[in-house]
Write an enzyme that holds these catalytic residues in place. Sequence first.
Site, PDB file in Angstrom:
ATOM      1  N   VAL A 265       7.890  -3.811   8.449  1.00  0.00           N
ATOM      2  CA  VAL A 265       6.631  -2.758   9.078  1.00  0.00           C
ATOM      3  C   VAL A 265       5.620  -2.746   8.833  1.00  0.00           C
ATOM      4  CG1 VAL A 265       6.064  -0.112   9.358  1.00  0.00           C
ATOM      5  CG2 VAL A 265       8.226  -1.654  10.071  1.00  0.00           C
ATOM      6  N   TYR A 266       4.172  -2.799   8.543  1.00  0.00           N
ATOM      7  CA  TYR A 266       3.120  -2.386   8.510  1.00  0.00           C
ATOM      8  C   TYR A 266       2.340  -1.621   9.238  1.00  0.00           C
ATOM      9  CZ  TYR A 266       3.064  -6.957   5.158  1.00  0.00           C
ATOM     10  OH  TYR A 266       3.539  -7.695   4.396  1.00  0.00           O
ATOM     11  N   GLU A 267       1.451  -1.472   8.708  1.00  0.00           N
ATOM     12  CA  GLU A 267       0.618   0.055   8.638  1.00  0.00           C
ATOM     13  C   GLU A 267       0.590   0.201  10.795  1.00  0.00           C
ATOM     14  OE1 GLU A 267      -1.575   2.519   7.524  1.00  0.00           O
ATOM     15  OE2 GLU A 267      -1.772   3.239   9.619  1.00  0.00           O
TER      16      GLU A 267
ATOM     17  N   ASP B  26      11.679 -11.309 -13.823  1.00  0.00           N
ATOM     18  CA  ASP B  26      12.816 -10.976 -12.706  1.00  0.00           C
ATOM     19  C   ASP B  26      13.881 -10.631 -12.818  1.00  0.00           C
ATOM     20  OD1 ASP B  26      14.188 -13.138 -11.160  1.00  0.00           O
ATOM     21  OD2 ASP B  26      13.335 -15.260 -11.782  1.00  0.00           O
ATOM     22  N   THR B  27      13.848  -9.940 -11.826  1.00  0.00           N
ATOM     23  CA  THR B  27      15.597  -8.635 -11.234  1.00  0.00           C
ATOM     24  C   THR B  27      16.477 -10.004 -10.737  1.00  0.00           C
ATOM     25  OG1 THR B  27      13.793  -7.898  -9.318  1.00  0.00           O
ATOM     26  CG2 THR B  27      14.075  -6.453 -11.456  1.00  0.00           C
ATOM     27  N   LYS B  28      16.280 -11.457 -10.576  1.00  0.00           N
ATOM     28  CA  LYS B  28      16.810 -11.823  -9.420  1.00  0.00           C
ATOM     29  C   LYS B  28      17.740 -12.772 -10.853  1.00  0.00           C
ATOM     30  CE  LYS B  28      15.576 -12.226  -5.181  1.00  0.00           C
ATOM     31  NZ  LYS B  28      15.281 -12.916  -4.061  1.00  0.00           N
TER      32      LYS B  28
ATOM     33  N   ARG C 111      21.148  -6.721  -2.515  1.00  0.00           N
ATOM     34  CA  ARG C 111      20.977  -7.368  -2.479  1.00  0.00           C
ATOM     35  C   ARG C 111      20.473  -8.257  -3.791  1.00  0.00           C
ATOM     36  NH1 ARG C 111      18.184  -8.282   2.470  1.00  0.00           N
ATOM     37  NH2 ARG C 111      15.725  -8.736   1.934  1.00  0.00           N
TER      38      ARG C 111
ATOM     39  N   ASP D  32       0.466   3.970   6.360  1.00  0.00           N
ATOM     40  CA  ASP D  32       1.196   3.641   4.459  1.00  0.00           C
ATOM     41  C   ASP D  32       0.315   4.342   3.508  1.00  0.00           C
ATOM     42  OD1 ASP D  32       1.784   0.981   4.906  1.00  0.00           O
ATOM     43  OD2 ASP D  32       0.286  -0.007   4.763  1.00  0.00           O
TER      44      ASP D  32
ATOM     45  N   ARG E  70       6.585  -9.761 -10.305  1.00  0.00           N
ATOM     46  CA  ARG E  70       7.669 -10.485 -10.649  1.00  0.00           C
ATOM     47  C   ARG E  70       6.712 -11.045 -11.557  1.00  0.00           C
ATOM     48  NH1 ARG E  70      10.240 -13.068  -5.355  1.00  0.00           N
ATOM     49  NH2 ARG E  70       8.610 -11.381  -4.917  1.00  0.00           N
TER      50      ARG E  70
ATOM     51  N   GLN F 124       0.451  -1.160   0.186  1.00  0.00           N
ATOM     52  CA  GLN F 124       0.491  -0.061   0.468  1.00  0.00           C
ATOM     53  C   GLN F 124       0.689   1.465  -0.592  1.00  0.00           C
ATOM     54  OE1 GLN F 124      -3.753   2.295   2.545  1.00  0.00           O
ATOM     55  NE2 GLN F 124      -3.196   0.468   3.133  1.00  0.00           N
TER      56      GLN F 124
ATOM     57  N   GLY G 146      -7.818  20.673  21.269  1.00  0.00           N
ATOM     58  CA  GLY G 146      -7.323  21.650  20.246  1.00  0.00           C
ATOM     59  C   GLY G 146      -7.617  23.301  20.830  1.00  0.00           C
ATOM     60  N   GLY G 147      -8.070  24.192  20.757  1.00  0.00           N
ATOM     61  CA  GLY G 147      -8.291  25.988  21.224  1.00  0.00           C
ATOM     62  C   GLY G 147     -10.056  25.884  20.978  1.00  0.00           C
ATOM     63  N   GLN G 148     -10.184  24.444  20.408  1.00  0.00           N
ATOM     64  CA  GLN G 148     -12.045  24.616  20.605  1.00  0.00           C
ATOM     65  C   GLN G 148     -12.976  23.397  21.113  1.00  0.00           C
ATOM     66  OE1 GLN G 148     -13.190  27.407  19.419  1.00  0.00           O
ATOM     67  NE2 GLN G 148     -11.509  29.133  18.624  1.00  0.00           N
TER      68      GLN G 148
HETATM   69  N1  CAO Z   1      12.122 -10.800  -9.599  1.00  0.00           N
HETATM   70  C1  CAO Z   1      12.542 -11.062  -8.392  1.00  0.00           C
HETATM   71  N2  CAO Z   1      12.163 -10.851  -7.212  1.00  0.00           N
HETATM   72  C2  CAO Z   1      12.233  -9.855  -6.406  1.00  0.00           C
HETATM   73  C3  CAO Z   1      10.758  -8.918  -7.681  1.00  0.00           C
HETATM   74  C4  CAO Z   1      11.018  -8.760  -9.045  1.00  0.00           C
HETATM   75  N3  CAO Z   1      10.623  -8.541  -9.732  1.00  0.00           N
HETATM   76  N4  CAO Z   1      10.217  -8.105  -6.897  1.00  0.00           N
HETATM   77  C5  CAO Z   1      10.942  -8.075  -6.074  1.00  0.00           C
HETATM   78  N5  CAO Z   1      11.408  -9.093  -5.654  1.00  0.00           N
HETATM   79  C6  CAO Z   1      11.929  -9.773  -4.216  1.00  0.00           C
HETATM   80  C7  CAO Z   1      13.288  -8.416  -3.568  1.00  0.00           C
HETATM   81  O1  CAO Z   1      14.413  -8.343  -4.023  1.00  0.00           O
HETATM   82  C8  CAO Z   1      12.845  -9.730  -2.769  1.00  0.00           C
HETATM   83  O2  CAO Z   1      14.081 -10.992  -2.160  1.00  0.00           O
HETATM   84  P1  CAO Z   1      15.044 -10.634  -1.240  1.00  0.00           P
HETATM   85  O3  CAO Z   1      14.178 -10.766   0.105  1.00  0.00           O
HETATM   86  O4  CAO Z   1      15.052 -11.940  -1.504  1.00  0.00           O
HETATM   87  O5  CAO Z   1      16.082  -9.981  -1.039  1.00  0.00           O
HETATM   88  C9  CAO Z   1      11.491  -9.619  -2.060  1.00  0.00           C
HETATM   89  O6  CAO Z   1      11.604  -9.734  -3.282  1.00  0.00           O
HETATM   90  C10 CAO Z   1      10.231  -9.629  -1.305  1.00  0.00           C
HETATM   91  O7  CAO Z   1      11.333  -8.058  -0.664  1.00  0.00           O
HETATM   92  P2  CAO Z   1       9.908  -7.372   0.943  1.00  0.00           P
HETATM   93  O8  CAO Z   1      10.985  -8.371   1.813  1.00  0.00           O
HETATM   94  O9  CAO Z   1      10.235  -6.218   0.989  1.00  0.00           O
HETATM   95  O10 CAO Z   1       9.194  -8.415   0.689  1.00  0.00           O
HETATM   96  P3  CAO Z   1       8.111  -9.064   2.224  1.00  0.00           P
HETATM   97  O11 CAO Z   1       6.746  -9.648   1.599  1.00  0.00           O
HETATM   98  O12 CAO Z   1       8.563 -10.427   2.600  1.00  0.00           O
HETATM   99  O13 CAO Z   1       8.283  -7.902   2.809  1.00  0.00           O
HETATM  100  C11 CAO Z   1       7.018  -5.429   3.976  1.00  0.00           C
HETATM  101  C12 CAO Z   1       6.598  -7.401   2.730  1.00  0.00           C
HETATM  102  C13 CAO Z   1       5.782  -4.653   3.281  1.00  0.00           C
HETATM  103  C14 CAO Z   1       6.652  -6.119   5.327  1.00  0.00           C
HETATM  104  C15 CAO Z   1       8.464  -5.069   3.257  1.00  0.00           C
HETATM  105  O14 CAO Z   1       8.249  -4.798   2.230  1.00  0.00           O
HETATM  106  C16 CAO Z   1       8.710  -3.740   4.104  1.00  0.00           C
HETATM  107  O15 CAO Z   1       8.799  -3.608   5.369  1.00  0.00           O
HETATM  108  N6  CAO Z   1       8.858  -2.346   3.311  1.00  0.00           N
HETATM  109  C17 CAO Z   1       9.227  -0.844   3.990  1.00  0.00           C
HETATM  110  C18 CAO Z   1       7.837  -0.403   4.077  1.00  0.00           C
HETATM  111  C19 CAO Z   1       6.837  -0.494   3.977  1.00  0.00           C
HETATM  112  O16 CAO Z   1       6.511   0.071   2.705  1.00  0.00           O
HETATM  113  N7  CAO Z   1       5.408  -0.877   4.781  1.00  0.00           N
HETATM  114  C20 CAO Z   1       4.176  -1.260   4.846  1.00  0.00           C
HETATM  115  C21 CAO Z   1       3.252  -1.786   3.362  1.00  0.00           C
HETATM  116  S1  CAO Z   1       2.107  -1.653   3.049  1.00  0.00           S
HETATM  117  O17 CAO Z   1       1.655  -2.385   4.013  1.00  0.00           O
END
Ligand code: CAO
Length: 415
Positions: free
Chosen positions: A137-139, A73-75, A104, A168, A38, A17, A247-249
């Site tokens: 971190v999530y919301e 696939d960026t890996k 990474r 978010d 991906r 989000q 606040g003030g009101q």
């Molecule tokens: N091709 C290949 N690999 C890809 C890719 C692609 N096109 N796009 C993403 N990936 C890979 C990444 O390289 C990563 O791989 P590694 O962990 O091996 O390095 C993996 O997909 C996913 O990354 P992630 O760790 O961000 O995903 P997650 O689901 O485990 O975590 C979240 C999700 C939201 C907790 C985490 O991304 C985060 O903390 N983000 C920052 C804070 C944030 O924005 N939070 C709000 C989210 S909305 O509630």
Amino acid sequence: MSKALAGYRILDFTHVQSGPTCTQLLAWFGADVIKVERAGEGDATRGQLRDIAGADSLYFTMLNHNKRSVTIDTKKPQGKAVLERLIAGCDVLVENFAPGALDRMGFGWERIHALNPRMVVASVKGFGPGKYELCKVYENVAQCAGGSASTTGFDDGPPMVTGAQIGDSGTGLHLALGILAALLQRHQSGRGQKVLAPMQDAVLNLCRVKLRDQQRLERTGTMHEYPQYPDGEFGEAVPRAGNASGGGQPGAILRCKGWETDPNAYIYFITQAAVWPAVCKVIGEPNWIDDEAYATPAARLLHLKPIFARIERWTMTRTKFEAMDILNQLDIPCGPILSMKELAEEPSLRASGTVVEVDHPVRGKYLTVGNPIKLSDSPTEVTRSPLLGEHTDEVLSQFGFSPAQIDALRAERVI
Ligand code: CAO
């Protein structure tokens, strides 16, 4: 009509989000937003909270309008080569991966800056540099860590998160602002820069008034605008203030006609000092205008509970909309508690394009929140979110890949 951000290309590596909120806004301002996903999977939210089997969820569609989707696939080495070309040809890369994921992948700031010195690299992370910087971190974590939860709810209850997605979507808005500032600075410097919006910091920014109150509390030991005054006690930290404005009101949520069966038959009522005589008259207490116990704002702070109880006896005789009509004529600030159903049906929000009906080839028609920011020379037309990889061929050929190269990448399962 041209768009404010026409000509800017955004490489959108966002998911869930916070990041998508930011890039959707940039797309609504006219940027070409290319969402990289991906192959086969895409943004996890495509499949989350599904209400129609096989269709992208509302969670995804409502955060990814006006974008194009490419799958890479960026890996894989060939995927990295494709990405390098996209980086060279875009203005901004936006990402909200977990900390370290971009490094990474082999695309840390140094590498991106070497590939395209003009590129702005914008990130949402849960926390800024420090003890928690590596945390995912999530919301709600952000709401808790940013000061919102400790200051939301009632004094005798636990900390509470809000329905507004300030962690978010709130952080996404902060990031969008940082990106626009970096693009403006690029006009002079010719250089891109890093933009970071940590979710904890964004929530704290939105809770700024509570840090104000923390310092007031430390200096004076009390806060007369809080419901703990005059009978309750204050501790060391800003307490939860229920629905008091703080606040003030002074303000409160009051029951209206129908509250027994309708959970949203309430109104927010503000006793603004300037209209105190009008308040007294409308509720049937004209003597309060000159009564020294009520005549001044300072005096009223000692009696807010009985004052609002009396006003509520009046609001309970009207529906929230009837009360709105009467109070607005008297210039008394107030607001009905509107349900999501009422907002979805609100004609003025439909007319302004803030609530929009969108057609989607798989899921059909659905409602979304359109662009809440209105630019007179850059109107927004909301178009549906892309299907997974819908624009892969189109984008790659725009970036100079031949049909044979695209076929080869597909055969290798890179795209
Ligand atoms: N091709 C290949 N690999 C890809 C890719 C692609 N096109 N796009 C993403 N990936 C890979 C990444 O390289 C990563 O791989 P590694 O962990 O091996 O390095 C993996 O997909 C996913 O990354 P992630 O760790 O961000 O995903 P997650 O689901 O485990 O975590 C979240 C999700 C939201 C907790 C985490 O991304 C985060 O903390 N983000 C920052 C804070 C944030 O924005 N939070 C709000 C989210 S909305 O509630």
